[in-house]
Design a protein around this motif. Structure first.
Motif, PDB file in Angstrom:
ATOM      1  N   VAL A  82       0.841  -1.208   0.000  1.00 59.20           N
ATOM      2  CA  VAL A  82       0.000   0.000   0.000  1.00 59.20           C
ATOM      3  C   VAL A  82       0.874   1.255   0.000  1.00 59.20           C
ATOM      4  CG1 VAL A  82      -2.030  -1.051   1.057  1.00 59.20           C
ATOM      5  CG2 VAL A  82      -0.207  -0.184   2.521  1.00 59.20           C
ATOM      6  N   ALA A  83       1.956   1.209  -0.780  1.00 62.13           N
ATOM      7  CA  ALA A  83       2.886   2.343  -0.826  1.00 62.13           C
ATOM      8  C   ALA A  83       2.689   3.231  -2.053  1.00 62.13           C
ATOM      9  CB  ALA A  83       4.329   1.830  -0.792  1.00 62.13           C
ATOM     10  N   ASP A  84       1.701   2.891  -2.900  1.00 64.13           N
ATOM     11  CA  ASP A  84       1.468   3.650  -4.128  1.00 64.13           C
ATOM     12  C   ASP A  84       1.098   5.101  -3.814  1.00 64.13           C
ATOM     13  OD1 ASP A  84       1.030   4.362  -6.724  1.00 64.13           O
ATOM     14  OD2 ASP A  84      -0.778   3.153  -7.007  1.00 64.13           O
ATOM     15  N   ASP A  85       1.724   6.042  -4.514  1.00 66.68           N
ATOM     16  CA  ASP A  85       1.411   7.450  -4.273  1.00 66.68           C
ATOM     17  C   ASP A  85       1.159   8.219  -5.575  1.00 66.68           C
ATOM     18  OD1 ASP A  85       3.925   7.520  -5.351  1.00 66.68           O
ATOM     19  OD2 ASP A  85       4.881   8.554  -3.669  1.00 66.68           O
ATOM     20  N   GLY A  86       0.916   7.520  -6.653  1.00 64.89           N
ATOM     21  CA  GLY A  86       0.688   8.180  -7.940  1.00 64.89           C
ATOM     22  C   GLY A  86      -0.703   7.925  -8.478  1.00 64.89           C
ATOM     23  N   GLY A  87      -1.114   8.728  -9.486  1.00 61.38           N
ATOM     24  CA  GLY A  87      -2.376   8.530 -10.181  1.00 61.38           C
ATOM     25  C   GLY A  87      -3.594   8.690  -9.300  1.00 61.38           C
ATOM     26  N   SER A  88      -4.655   7.962  -9.652  1.00 60.33           N
ATOM     27  CA  SER A  88      -5.924   8.027  -8.924  1.00 60.33           C
ATOM     28  C   SER A  88      -5.754   7.584  -7.473  1.00 60.33           C
ATOM     29  CB  SER A  88      -6.961   7.143  -9.625  1.00 60.33           C
ATOM     30  OG  SER A  88      -8.143   7.035  -8.875  1.00 60.33           O
ATOM     31  N   SER A  89      -4.961   6.533  -7.257  1.00 59.01           N
ATOM     32  CA  SER A  89      -4.741   6.037  -5.889  1.00 59.01           C
ATOM     33  C   SER A  89      -4.083   7.102  -5.020  1.00 59.01           C
ATOM     34  CB  SER A  89      -3.864   4.781  -5.916  1.00 59.01           C
ATOM     35  OG  SER A  89      -4.545   3.700  -6.498  1.00 59.01           O
ATOM     36  N   GLY A  90      -3.069   7.779  -5.583  1.00 62.44           N
ATOM     37  CA  GLY A  90      -2.379   8.829  -4.830  1.00 62.44           C
ATOM     38  C   GLY A  90      -3.295   9.986  -4.477  1.00 62.44           C
ATOM     39  N   ARG A  91      -4.192  10.343  -5.400  1.00 64.23           N
ATOM     40  CA  ARG A  91      -5.132  11.427  -5.134  1.00 64.23           C
ATOM     41  C   ARG A  91      -6.104  11.067  -4.018  1.00 64.23           C
ATOM     42  NH1 ARG A  91      -7.641  12.783 -10.857  1.00 64.23           N
ATOM     43  NH2 ARG A  91      -9.046  14.031  -9.538  1.00 64.23           N
ATOM     44  N   LEU A  92      -6.652   9.856  -4.083  1.00 65.20           N
ATOM     45  CA  LEU A  92      -7.592   9.417  -3.046  1.00 65.20           C
ATOM     46  C   LEU A  92      -6.893   9.295  -1.701  1.00 65.20           C
ATOM     47  CD1 LEU A  92      -9.614   6.708  -5.011  1.00 65.20           C
ATOM     48  CD2 LEU A  92     -10.446   8.928  -4.223  1.00 65.20           C
ATOM     49  N   ARG A  93      -5.654   8.887  -1.740  1.00 68.83           N
ATOM     50  CA  ARG A  93      -4.868   8.759  -0.504  1.00 68.83           C
ATOM     51  C   ARG A  93      -4.720  10.114   0.181  1.00 68.83           C
ATOM     52  NH1 ARG A  93       1.220   6.102  -0.369  1.00 68.83           N
ATOM     53  NH2 ARG A  93       1.733   6.643   1.782  1.00 68.83           N
ATOM     54  N   LYS A  94      -4.443  11.157  -0.597  1.00 71.88           N
ATOM     55  CA  LYS A  94      -4.266  12.499  -0.038  1.00 71.88           C
ATOM     56  C   LYS A  94      -5.595  13.129   0.366  1.00 71.88           C
ATOM     57  CE  LYS A  94      -0.120  13.373  -2.812  1.00 71.88           C
ATOM     58  NZ  LYS A  94       0.436  14.139  -3.975  1.00 71.88           N
ATOM     59  N   GLU A  95      -6.614  12.974  -0.480  1.00 74.88           N
ATOM     60  CA  GLU A  95      -7.883  13.671  -0.258  1.00 74.88           C
ATOM     61  C   GLU A  95      -8.755  12.999   0.799  1.00 74.88           C
ATOM     62  OE1 GLU A  95      -9.660  13.849  -4.100  1.00 74.88           O
ATOM     63  OE2 GLU A  95      -8.036  15.046  -4.969  1.00 74.88           O
ATOM     64  N   MET A  96      -8.710  11.659   0.879  1.00 73.32           N
ATOM     65  CA  MET A  96      -9.606  10.943   1.788  1.00 73.32           C
ATOM     66  C   MET A  96      -8.874  10.305   2.969  1.00 73.32           C
ATOM     67  SD  MET A  96     -12.297   9.128  -0.839  1.00 73.32           S
ATOM     68  CE  MET A  96     -13.319   8.618   0.541  1.00 73.32           C
ATOM     69  N   GLY A  97      -7.547  10.315   2.918  1.00 73.91           N
ATOM     70  CA  GLY A  97      -6.793   9.735   4.025  1.00 73.91           C
ATOM     71  C   GLY A  97      -6.920   8.232   4.123  1.00 73.91           C
TER      72      GLY A  97
ATOM     73  N   ILE B 165      -5.740   4.211   2.533  1.00 71.83           N
ATOM     74  CA  ILE B 165      -4.625   3.550   1.853  1.00 71.83           C
ATOM     75  C   ILE B 165      -4.949   3.481   0.358  1.00 71.83           C
ATOM     76  CG2 ILE B 165      -3.887   2.217   3.857  1.00 71.83           C
ATOM     77  CD1 ILE B 165      -5.382  -0.178   2.739  1.00 71.83           C
ATOM     78  N   PRO B 166      -3.953   3.537  -0.520  1.00 68.41           N
ATOM     79  CA  PRO B 166      -4.212   3.547  -1.965  1.00 68.41           C
ATOM     80  C   PRO B 166      -4.934   2.274  -2.425  1.00 68.41           C
ATOM     81  CG  PRO B 166      -1.870   3.223  -1.502  1.00 68.41           C
ATOM     82  CD  PRO B 166      -2.509   3.595  -0.212  1.00 68.41           C
ATOM     83  N   PRO B 167      -6.057   2.425  -3.134  1.00 68.52           N
ATOM     84  CA  PRO B 167      -6.851   1.249  -3.496  1.00 68.52           C
ATOM     85  C   PRO B 167      -6.499   0.623  -4.845  1.00 68.52           C
ATOM     86  CG  PRO B 167      -8.093   3.237  -3.971  1.00 68.52           C
ATOM     87  CD  PRO B 167      -6.763   3.688  -3.406  1.00 68.52           C
ATOM     88  N   GLY B 168      -5.587   1.226  -5.622  1.00 62.77           N
ATOM     89  CA  GLY B 168      -5.345   0.764  -6.991  1.00 62.77           C
ATOM     90  C   GLY B 168      -4.918  -0.689  -7.103  1.00 62.77           C
ATOM     91  N   ASP B 169      -3.859  -1.082  -6.392  1.00 62.05           N
ATOM     92  CA  ASP B 169      -3.386  -2.473  -6.463  1.00 62.05           C
ATOM     93  C   ASP B 169      -4.410  -3.434  -5.867  1.00 62.05           C
ATOM     94  OD1 ASP B 169      -1.087  -1.612  -7.652  1.00 62.05           O
ATOM     95  OD2 ASP B 169       0.183  -1.789  -5.883  1.00 62.05           O
ATOM     96  N   LEU B 170      -5.107  -2.989  -4.836  1.00 61.39           N
ATOM     97  CA  LEU B 170      -6.155  -3.820  -4.227  1.00 61.39           C
ATOM     98  C   LEU B 170      -7.266  -4.085  -5.244  1.00 61.39           C
ATOM     99  CD1 LEU B 170      -6.337  -1.907  -0.832  1.00 61.39           C
ATOM    100  CD2 LEU B 170      -5.330  -4.169  -1.174  1.00 61.39           C
ATOM    101  N   ARG B 171      -7.637  -3.035  -6.001  1.00 63.91           N
ATOM    102  CA  ARG B 171      -8.680  -3.176  -7.026  1.00 63.91           C
ATOM    103  C   ARG B 171      -8.265  -4.189  -8.094  1.00 63.91           C
ATOM    104  NH1 ARG B 171      -7.622   1.069  -9.980  1.00 63.91           N
ATOM    105  NH2 ARG B 171      -6.755  -0.215 -11.647  1.00 63.91           N
ATOM    106  N   ASN B 172      -7.034  -4.075  -8.584  1.00 60.87           N
ATOM    107  CA  ASN B 172      -6.555  -4.991  -9.623  1.00 60.87           C
ATOM    108  C   ASN B 172      -6.591  -6.442  -9.155  1.00 60.87           C
ATOM    109  OD1 ASN B 172      -6.017  -3.065 -11.628  1.00 60.87           O
ATOM    110  ND2 ASN B 172      -4.000  -2.618 -10.782  1.00 60.87           N
ATOM    111  N   CYS B 173      -6.255  -6.662  -7.894  1.00 62.49           N
ATOM    112  CA  CYS B 173      -6.271  -8.023  -7.357  1.00 62.49           C
ATOM    113  C   CYS B 173      -7.696  -8.546  -7.207  1.00 62.49           C
ATOM    114  CB  CYS B 173      -5.540  -8.070  -6.014  1.00 62.49           C
ATOM    115  SG  CYS B 173      -3.764  -7.766  -6.143  1.00 62.49           S
ATOM    116  N   LEU B 174      -8.605  -7.696  -6.765  1.00 59.41           N
ATOM    117  CA  LEU B 174     -10.011  -8.093  -6.645  1.00 59.41           C
ATOM    118  C   LEU B 174     -10.581  -8.498  -7.996  1.00 59.41           C
ATOM    119  CD1 LEU B 174     -11.327  -5.351  -4.187  1.00 59.41           C
ATOM    120  CD2 LEU B 174     -11.248  -7.799  -3.715  1.00 59.41           C
ATOM    121  N   VAL B 175     -10.312  -7.687  -9.006  1.00 58.92           N
ATOM    122  CA  VAL B 175     -10.813  -7.980 -10.355  1.00 58.92           C
ATOM    123  C   VAL B 175     -10.185  -9.269 -10.884  1.00 58.92           C
ATOM    124  CG1 VAL B 175     -10.855  -7.168 -12.754  1.00 58.92           C
ATOM    125  CG2 VAL B 175     -11.326  -5.571 -10.899  1.00 58.92           C
ATOM    126  N   ALA B 176      -8.896  -9.473 -10.612  1.00 64.63           N
ATOM    127  CA  ALA B 176      -8.207 -10.672 -11.088  1.00 64.63           C
ATOM    128  C   ALA B 176      -8.779 -11.946 -10.472  1.00 64.63           C
ATOM    129  CB  ALA B 176      -6.716 -10.569 -10.786  1.00 64.63           C
TER     130      ALA B 176
END
Length: 454
Positions: free
Chosen positions: A146-161, A163-174
């Motif tokens: 959960v160290a991602d800080d770029g793109g959509s995940s990074g924005r949500l991490r900063k704005e909503m406080g 953890i970045p959901p991007g990698d979690l999302r990819n794994c769920l879909v997979a």
């Protein structure tokens, strides 16, 4: 898969079919007693008379043939009626399901009895592996960085406080047993001209579920139910962490997205703060696993960061599971320039603090000239297998043909899953001991994956 699938241990069908047969026999006996045997006597007498009129002598052959005929007719009617009842129920509950009922039951039962596999990593590589793993077992856990800080995940991490959901999302879909439409929706990215431009719908969905359920773990569990995920997706920690790297020239780079941009050789990576705690579910998944798989994925920004979380590294070292590292097929510019498989393994061992690997799966398939030219422009080259070097560390190497035949040189999910299946099958790690039917199921899975990879 054929009629033999019904005989597979653990299907939980044969006992009920046997009980159904016993019930029919009890009904037949009850009817005979109800009619005080007289009806059966009349039938038998009628058959004897028919035999006498036909052959001119008394014989019980006709009655035996008649009994056998009625037995066959009764069995056929029972099976046909049972099939029609089950089909009617399935069509009412799952109207769009066109797969064979027997195959569906067989697959679900065997997947539930498959090996407990925990995969540790992040990024595209992890989701690629998981796409194949769900055909082996439903007891699959993904421990995700959960160290991602770029793109959509990074924005949500900063704005909503969160953890970045991007990698979690990819794994769920997979791991999801999903419809193609659901996958497209979860991976949909809003275009320019919208306040949501750059955001991924799946990231927003997970963020909304986390807020609605009260925590990220609860939100991921709810999302897993909606997507019918085969297994679990677990963040390595719920803390807000940032990745940092020390380069060989002594400079320090902070931020997961900034490390590759430095284009320097990495000596060591760490996280800030350094004392964050691992999620209990991640530690539990590692300790209960039959097989631990690290990678594939960015070595320093996806795989190793998990080992920096307090509790994860210790659990990996203590676990009795068979530990496998799936090495990348191409070097990553700004991260693993000039690395072979041996350097990848060395970096893992250095950050773990001890040699813990049992097997390393490496690619030995040649890259086409067209693919090679395309990647050389980006400064990326194929990772050399380094089989003898790795074996000197006491690690067994499994060379396999793993890459996709498409333009991008990446792991083919089906080929990679086949390699893992073969290794697990060889080690006899599935079910309660090694059985013929486990072998049969694994061979069927391998054939399916081979057909998909063609």
């Amino acid at each position: 898969m054929g009629w033999i699938s019904w005989l597979c241990p653990g299907m939980n069908l044969k006992r009920w079919l046997l009980l159904f047969t016993v019930g029919v026999l009890c009904c037949a006996l009850g009817l005979a007693l109800f009619f005080n045997y007289q009806f059966m006597g009349y039938v038998e007498e009628l058959m004897f008379r028919m035999a006498y009129l036909t052959t001119g002598k008394y014989s019980n052959t006709v009655s035996m043939l008649g009994g056998f005929l009625f037995l066959c007719i009764g069995g056929f009617v029972m099976i046909y009626a049972t099939r029609r009842v089950i089909r009617s129920v399935v069509e009412a509950v799952l109207p769009d399901n066109n797969s064979s009922l027997m195959e569906k039951i067989f697959t679900q039962r065997k997947l539930g009895r498959g090996p407990a596999i925990t995969v540790i990593g992040g990024g595209t590589g992890l989701s690629t592996l998981l796409r194949g793993m769900k055909y082996i077992t439903s007891n699959c856990n993904a421990v995700v960085t959960v160290a991602d800080d770029g793109g959509s995940s990074g924005r949500l991490r900063k704005e909503m406080g969160i953890i970045p959901p991007g990698d979690l999302r990819n794994c769920l879909v997979a791991l999801a047993d999903r419809e193609p439409l659901m996958e497209r929706i979860m991976q949909f990215r809003f275009n320019d001209g919208s306040p949501l431009a750059g955001h991924n719908f799946g990231n927003l969905f997970i963020a909304a579920m986390a807020e609605a359920e009260g925590s990220m773990e609860a939100g991921l569990a709810a999302t897993s139910q909606i997507l019918n995920v085969r297994g679990k997706v677990i963040p390595s920690t719920l803390s807000d962490i940032r990745l940092k790297a020390e380069m060989t020239d002594g400079t320090l780079i902070e931020g997961e997205s900034e490390i590759p941009k430095a284009h320097k050789r990495i000596r060591r990576v760490g996280i800030e703060p350094s004392n964050v705690q691992a999620t209990s579910s991640a530690v539990d998944a590692i300790m209960k696993a039959d097989v631990l798989i690290l990678g594939p994925g960015s070595l320093y920004t996806s795989v190793i960061p998990n080992l920096m979380v307090e509790g994860i590294r210790e659990a990996v070292l203590r676990s009795d599971a068979v530990k496998i590292y799936v090495c990348n097929v191409m070097t990553q510019p700004g991260e693993t320039d000039g690395y072979g498989a041996f350097e990848h393994v060395q970096a893992l061992i250095t950050h773990a603090g001890a040699q813990f690997l049992d097997y390393v799966i490496v690619n030995d398939q040649n890259v086409t000239e067209t693919q090679l030219a395309q990647y050389q422009l980006k400064g990326s080259i194929p990772v050399t297998p380094d089989i003898k070097k790795i074996e000197r560390l006491g690690i067994k190497v499994v060379p396999k043909s793993l890459i996709s035949n498409k333009d991008l040189v990446r792991h083919n999910p089906q080929k990679l899953a086949q390699a893992v299946i073969s290794l697990i099958y060889r080690l006899r790690l599935f079910g309660k001991g090694f059985r013929f039917f486990d072998y049969f199921f694994m061979r069927q899975s391998m054939r399916k994956l081979k057909n998909k990879s063609v």
